[in-house]
Enzyme design. Structure first.
Site, PDB file in Angstrom:
ATOM      1  N   LYS A 192       3.209   9.639   2.041  1.00  0.00           N
ATOM      2  CA  LYS A 192       3.771   9.466   0.686  1.00  0.00           C
ATOM      3  C   LYS A 192       2.894  10.114  -0.378  1.00  0.00           C
ATOM      4  O   LYS A 192       3.397  10.815  -1.262  1.00  0.00           O
ATOM      5  CB  LYS A 192       3.892   7.967   0.364  1.00  0.00           C
ATOM      6  N   ARG A 220       9.794  -3.551  -4.193  1.00  0.00           N
ATOM      7  CA  ARG A 220       9.593  -4.012  -2.825  1.00  0.00           C
ATOM      8  C   ARG A 220      10.627  -5.053  -2.424  1.00  0.00           C
ATOM      9  O   ARG A 220      10.698  -5.436  -1.256  1.00  0.00           O
ATOM     10  CB  ARG A 220       8.198  -4.615  -2.659  1.00  0.00           C
ATOM     11  N   ARG A 255      -7.012   8.835  10.547  1.00  0.00           N
ATOM     12  CA  ARG A 255      -7.416   8.668   9.165  1.00  0.00           C
ATOM     13  C   ARG A 255      -8.522   7.613   9.053  1.00  0.00           C
ATOM     14  O   ARG A 255      -9.486   7.774   8.320  1.00  0.00           O
ATOM     15  CB  ARG A 255      -6.193   8.236   8.332  1.00  0.00           C
ATOM     16  N   ARG A 257     -11.601   3.046   6.621  1.00  0.00           N
ATOM     17  CA  ARG A 257     -10.778   1.899   6.214  1.00  0.00           C
ATOM     18  C   ARG A 257     -10.494   1.033   7.420  1.00  0.00           C
ATOM     19  O   ARG A 257      -9.879   1.491   8.392  1.00  0.00           O
ATOM     20  CB  ARG A 257      -9.446   2.402   5.632  1.00  0.00           C
ATOM     21  N   ARG A 309       1.632  -4.236   9.492  1.00  0.00           N
ATOM     22  CA  ARG A 309       2.038  -3.605   8.244  1.00  0.00           C
ATOM     23  C   ARG A 309       3.409  -2.943   8.414  1.00  0.00           C
ATOM     24  O   ARG A 309       4.236  -2.954   7.502  1.00  0.00           O
ATOM     25  CB  ARG A 309       0.987  -2.572   7.801  1.00  0.00           C
TER      26      ARG A 309
END
Ligand code: 5GP
Length: 368
Positions: A192, A267, A306, A312, A324
């Protein structure tokens, strides 16, 4: 509909409505000043037509003069104001009435007040043909105004868009229908951020990431940030009205954008409805929602990659990633239905090179 430079404008006020507003101001000022000889000071360039018609409607003793400030660039105040044409010099002891075309945030007015602050005028009053009370900062009283108008960008009757449109006899408002407003959906890892960056540049859109907006407001202790934080600190969800207000601020801050990319909002269906209502109030709408679609296994591989680079932690654990995804599926499914009903939902294959995905997105946007 008319076109000035790259933008379209639609009729807002006709000649009669404008003349009524002008006469309204002239009558009110006459009631207060007809027995004196006030000096009317028009603010150039925008007010020349107003001043001319105003004087025809004000048939009592008066003098007229002009000042010129330089500040407005395009569709938004720059905040930088300088004097290009100075005060008349016979104003000591006189009643001065400023004639402004439009009062928006009030920044220009502040400069005017400063300009007159060191003069010994008897009285200093402000009259404006148009007045956007919704956005005016309220610092000084507006003594006379013709019409209170909503927060829309208008042209005509002296008012310009990059110098065009001043000679129009009617007033037109910016037509937001030519904007491109998008909602971007996509699971974590779907790309995104990368694609929003591209859309933003290609179509002159402003990317509004709700996460960034929240962080900005909280970090800068804005009124809305403090309010949002009070909910977050209690472990509650920030109410949709607060989020919408923040988005509203972002939209208002960027009148020059040709549209917006909403990312991270809505959302829920309730939020989608709130967003629609807000946009409608600004004469805007969502044109399309685009979901970047990708197979879970591909995304997991991307995210783990990533995670290795960024460190992360939520990108390094496959179970957390799947959670998620589940959350995304549960929440976005009803939104997909909501936008599908409005024929606005588009799905783009998010697997491939960045350029390939970009081309798919371009096709959707160009087809709107
Ligand atoms: P303010 O300083 O109150 O924000 O803005 C006042 C000046 O900004 C006006 O004198 C005018 O030059 C410009 N301005 C504010 N709103 C508009 C608008 O809707 N249309 C146009 N053409 N100019 C505006």
């Amino acid at each position: 509909m008319i076109r000035l430079h790259d933008k379209y404008f639609k009729p807002f006020l006709n000649e009669k409505e404008i003349q009524q507003a002008v006469k309204g101001i002239a009558d009110k000022i006459a009631a207060d000043y007809k027995d004196q000889t006030p000096i009317f000071v028009g603010v150039l360039n925008g007010s020349f037509m107003f001043v001319s018609d105003f004087l025809k409607a004000y048939q009592h003793p008066c003098e007229v003069s002009f000042v010129k400030l330089g500040s407005y660039q395009g569709l938004t105040s720059t905040g930088i104001v300088e004097t290009l044409l100075d005060l008349p010099d016979n104003i000591e002891g006189r009643s001065v009435i400023i004639l402004e075309d439009i009062i928006d945030t009030g920044r220009t007015l502040k400069e005017l007040v400063h300009l007159f602050a060191n003069t010994n005028v008897k009285e200093f009053k402000i009259a404006s043909l148009f007045y956007k009370s919704e956005v005016y900062n309220g610092e000084y009283a507006i003594d006379y105004f013709g019409l209170d108008i909503p927060d829309r960008f208008i042209v005509g009757y002296g008012l310009d868009y990059n110098e065009l449109g001043r000679n129009l006899k009617e007033v037109y408002q910016l037509n937001q229908k030519y904007m491109i407003n998008l909602v971007l959906f996509g699971k974590p890892g779907a790309g995104k951020g990368t694609q929003a960056q591209f859309l933003k540049e290609k179509y002159n859109l402003k990317h509004i990431s709700t996460g960034d907006v929240f962080r900005y407001n909280i970090k800068n202790n804005t009124e809305l940030g403090t309010l949002a934080k009070s909910y977050i600190d209690k472990g509650d969800l920030v109410p949709d009205e607060v989020t919408i207000k923040m988005l509203e601020d972002e939209v208002n801050k960027n009148p020059e954008a040709d549209g917006f990319i909403f990312d991270g909002f809505p959302r829920t269906v309730a939020q989608a409805e709130a967003l629609d209502n807000f946009l409608e109030s600004k004469d805007m709408k969502i044109n399309a929602t685009v979901a970047l679609d990708a197979n879970d296994e591909v995304l997991i591989a991307r995210l783990l990659e990533r995670g290795k680079v960024s460190g992360r932690s939520d990108d390094q654990d496959v179970d957390k990633i799947r959670n998620r995804f589940d959350e995304y599926n549960q929440k976005t499914a009803p939104l997909q239905d909501y936008y599908q009903e409005q024929h606005k939902f588009h799905s783009v294959n998010g697997i491939g090179t960045i350029t390939e995905i970009t081309e798919r997105l371009t096709k959707v946007v160009d087809g709107l």
